[in-house]
Scaffold this active site. Structure first.
Site, PDB file in Angstrom:
ATOM      1  N   THR A   1       0.638  -0.990   0.116  1.00  0.00           N
ATOM      2  CA  THR A   1      -0.173  -0.026   0.044  1.00  0.00           C
ATOM      3  C   THR A   1       0.862   1.118   0.188  1.00  0.00           C
ATOM      4  O   THR A   1       0.637   2.171  -0.871  1.00  0.00           O
ATOM      5  CB  THR A   1      -0.232  -0.051   0.759  1.00  0.00           C
TER       6      THR A   1
ATOM      7  N   HIS B   1       2.283   1.710  -3.292  1.00  0.00           N
ATOM      8  CA  HIS B   1       1.249   2.209  -4.381  1.00  0.00           C
ATOM      9  C   HIS B   1       0.856   4.062  -4.026  1.00  0.00           C
ATOM     10  O   HIS B   1       0.715   4.503  -4.929  1.00  0.00           O
ATOM     11  CB  HIS B   1       0.207   1.658  -4.810  1.00  0.00           C
TER      12      HIS B   1
END
Ligand code: NAD
Ligand code: ZN
Length: 343
Positions: free
Chosen positions: A40, A43
């Site tokens: 995450t 990203h």
């Protein structure tokens, strides 16, 4: 204080000074000592389509951490300065049907630290007391720092009974590797893990898998024959998010088998529903951790011999975050940790 911040709507992160977080009457202030880098966070740094849709800047990123309590709000009486804690990164509403029934992991109004509110890649984080887990003394600091993703692995791995069963795990990233160690610890017979990355397959051998399979050169049907398996895998854990991995799973399950789906696909893709129906397969999505049964299970499994420390392959100072993120992104590393004690 110093924090790692997504400052504006563009790729990259900056280590900058931000105000210290406020500590409400029900909150606990934690001095962060170590953090883990998750997909995450990569990203958000890369600022891909998902991140642009999910994040409002400025945001302090990160959700995997361990630290020490330094201050508690006036209503808090079961945490004290000096306690070693990690945070459950999902903040639930507490009032919906699922929350009221004790199924907090199913709250539809969940907020996520490091995504929808400020996260843990900072000197300090403030969280509601209901979001903290006090670590047992015998849990090592490095392992405590990654209780969040270990919890994803444990939640998936224990969703279905694995004692004596043959388990297939697709995706030998850090979470797939930890899940392999967990199902082994929980008494699975054969644990077969797949990937397309030789480094990760090699790492997963250290986690106790029966076979690490590069699906580019080997078929799972052959592996089943080699292991003397007659009826297919009883349980599968999808931990890659890849359509072809889901295809491999459905084609290799026993009738009545169960599939836990943790990997997050980036696009819609076809599923062989005829096989799902005729073979009476169960598909179960998994998100986050159960509060706090998964946290309890992690602790007691570590205390009864579960060892996931080989998954941690790199440690950096938080000041060298660029190098740390590059290492985590290049696909050869296992879990990459940042040290926050040297601020
Ligand atoms: P990761 O990206 O490090 O690991 C995924 C692995 O899958 C990689 O090693 C990759 O090489 C491998 N892979 C690619 N194609 C494959 C194929 N065809 N067959 C088998 N393996 C293949 O991710 P991670 O941090 O270990 O997390 C695992 C997954 O879980 C990711 O999709 C992540 O987004 C997701 N996730 C979900 C939750 C949740 O709450 N549902 C939480 C954390 C992570
Ligand atoms: Zn709720």
């Amino acid at each position: 204080m110093k924090a790692l911040v997504k400052a504006e709507s563009a790729p990259g992160l900056v280590l900058q000074d931000v105000p210290e977080p406020e500590v409400g009457i029900n909150d606990v202030l934690v001095r962060v000592t170590a953090t883990g880098i998750c997909g995450t966070d990569l990203h958000i740094r890369a600022w891909d389509d998902w991140a642009r849709g999910a994040v409002r800047t400025p945001l302090t990123v990160g959700h995997e951490f361990v630290g020490e309590v330094v201050e508690v709000g006036a209503n808090v009486n079961d945490f004290a300065p000096g306690d070693r804690v990690s945070g459950e990164g999902h903040l639930v509403c507490g009032r919906c049907r699922n929350c009221m029934a004790g199924r907090r992991h199913l709250c539809a109004a969940t907020e996520t630290i490091g995504v929808t509110r400020d996260g843990a890649f900072a000197e300090l984080i403030s969280l509601p007391m209901t979001n903290l887990w006090r670590h047992a003394d015998d849990v090592p600091d490095d392992v405590a720092a990654i209780f969040d993703p270990l919890g994803n692995a444990v939640h998936s791995a224990l969703k279905f009974r694995v004692l004596g069963e043959d388990v297939l795990i697709t995706g030998a990233g850090p979470i797939g590797q930890m899940a392999a160690a967990v199902v082994r610890h929980a008494g699975a017979r054969h644990v077969v893990i797949t990937d397309v990355n030789p480094d990760r397959l090699a790492q997963s051998v250290a986690m106790g898998v029966t076979r690490a399979v590069d699906v580019r050169n080997e078929s799972l049907a052959d592996v089943q024959r080699e292991l003397g398996m007659a009826e297919g895998f009883d349980v599968a854990l999808e931990m890659s998010g890849q359509p072809s991995a889901m295809h491999d799973i459905i084609a290799n399950m026993s009738h009545g088998g169960s599939i836990a789906l943790l990997g997050i696909p980036t696009e819609d893709f076809p599923i062989d529903w005829t096989t799902v129906v005729f073979n009476m397969l169960t598909l179960r999505g998994i998100y986050g951790r159960e509060m706090y049964e998964t946290w309890y299970a992690m602790t007691v499994m570590l205390q009864s011999g579960l060892d996931i420390s080989p998954v941690i392959t790199h440690r950096f100072s938080h000041r060298d975050f660029e190098e740390a993120f590059d290492t985590a992104a290049d696909g050869r590393a296992g879990k990459v940790l940042l040290d926050w004690t040297d601020t």
